[in-house]
Scaffold this active site. Structure first.
Site: not given
Length: 319
Positions: A17, A46, A79, A129, A131, A200, A273
């Site tokens: 992305c 990741h 992140h 996580h 993020e 997203c 990713s």
């Protein structure tokens, strides 16, 4: 589609992305401009292949900024990071380059704004996580993590007049997130929506592409790493939407040939990713085993790009 060869349905969009592309390029440009070593806090994205490839070029991945020599260059991963991490980097005089995805930064800004306006925030996401840790770190006193449907029951009670809003990690399953939000609304009738969807565009697009082919395949192979939230969600989405089986692999050589027994059509996709070279290797693996007819199923075309951090942008040329 051929009736003689076995079939591969290739989901599109898939793979990198705009946020991942920006993050990886940030590290590559930093290597070009400043030379090795470049330090990166956590994994830049990741994906095992990306991390190993950058490591071979002189990137050193660390868990925390206190592992970086004073005055060195450090890149913050896609992140996002909390204010405490930024402060730690400043105290060590680190030259910080921020590769946070702009869509993650958007959620950070929402947290700051809602906290400033007196809200408590119910953050839908996965505990541990990176993020989530970065987002919650913007206002730890008023952010409450809701991890899965079971997290709704564990969420705290609030006074009736308390202003509440929900936000989410950007890489979740759209369907699962809305199920959690529905449960949250039952518990908190005054719960407000974020100004815009936090999940997203790339996460949503890849899930829509998987849904478009899941019913047509007996097996879905998702290329991605085990610590990639959006990749793991693609496996779940495939199973929920008609695929008989779905597996997450980093590399083609992790495919078990037993998975292919009595299978006529395989779906292939990759997390946000994942570089395309890894998908090509999976398609080649399948081709060697009789899956020779490949059809790409495109549900949308992505055109979004994000600018690099200012220090790494090419200088403007005068007309």
């Amino acid at each position: 589609m051929s009736t003689t060869g076995k079939n591969v349905l290739l989901a599109a969009p898939r793979g990198y992305c705009a946020g991942v592309d920006r993050a990886v390029e940030t590290v590559e440009k930093a290597l070009e401009k400043y030379g090795a070593p470049i330090y990166v806090r956590k994994e830049i994205v990741h994906n095992k292949y990306v991390v190993e490839t950058l490591s071979q070029r002189g990137v050193i991945f660390v868990e925390e900024t206190d592992e970086v020599p004073e005055g060195a260059h450090v890149v913050f991963s896609a992140h996002g990071v909390s204010p405490a991490v930024r402060e730690s980097a400043q105290q060590r005089n680190l030259m910080a380059l921020d590769a946070s995805c702009p869509l993650v930064t958007k959620v950070h800004n929402e947290v700051k704004r809602f906290a400033r306006d007196g809200y408590h925030i119910l953050l839908v996401g996965h505990e541990g996580h990176e993020e989530v840790e970065g987002t919650a770190g913007e206002a730890p006193d008023v952010v409450h993590l809701v991890d899965g449907v079971e997290g709704v029951e564990a969420a705290p009670d609030f006074p009736e007049d308390q202003k509440l809003v929900w936000l989410s990690q950007t890489t979740l399953s759209v369907d699962e997130t809305m199920e959690i939000v529905t449960r949250l609304r039952e518990k908190y009738p005054n719960l407000e929506n974020p100004p815009s969807d936090d999940i997203c565009y790339a996460t949503q697009n890849r899930q829509v592409a998987v849904k478009a082919i899941a019913e047509r395949v007996e097996l879905m192979i998702v290329v991605g790493s085990q610590n990639s939230s959006n990749s793991k969600r693609l496996v779940e989405v495939a199973l929920q939407n008609g695929a008989d089986a779905a597996y997450l692999v980093d590399y083609a050589n992790q495919i078990d040939e037993a998975w292919l027994e009595d299978v006529e059509t395989v779906g292939v996709t990759s997390g946000a990713s994942v570089p395309e070279i890894l998908v090509r290797e999976v398609v080649e693996y399948l081709d060697e085993r009789g899956f020779t007819d490949v059809e790409q199923v495109t549900t949308t075309t992505e055109t979004i790009t994000f600018a690099l951090p200012r220090d790494l942008r090419a200088p403007r040329t005068k007309a």
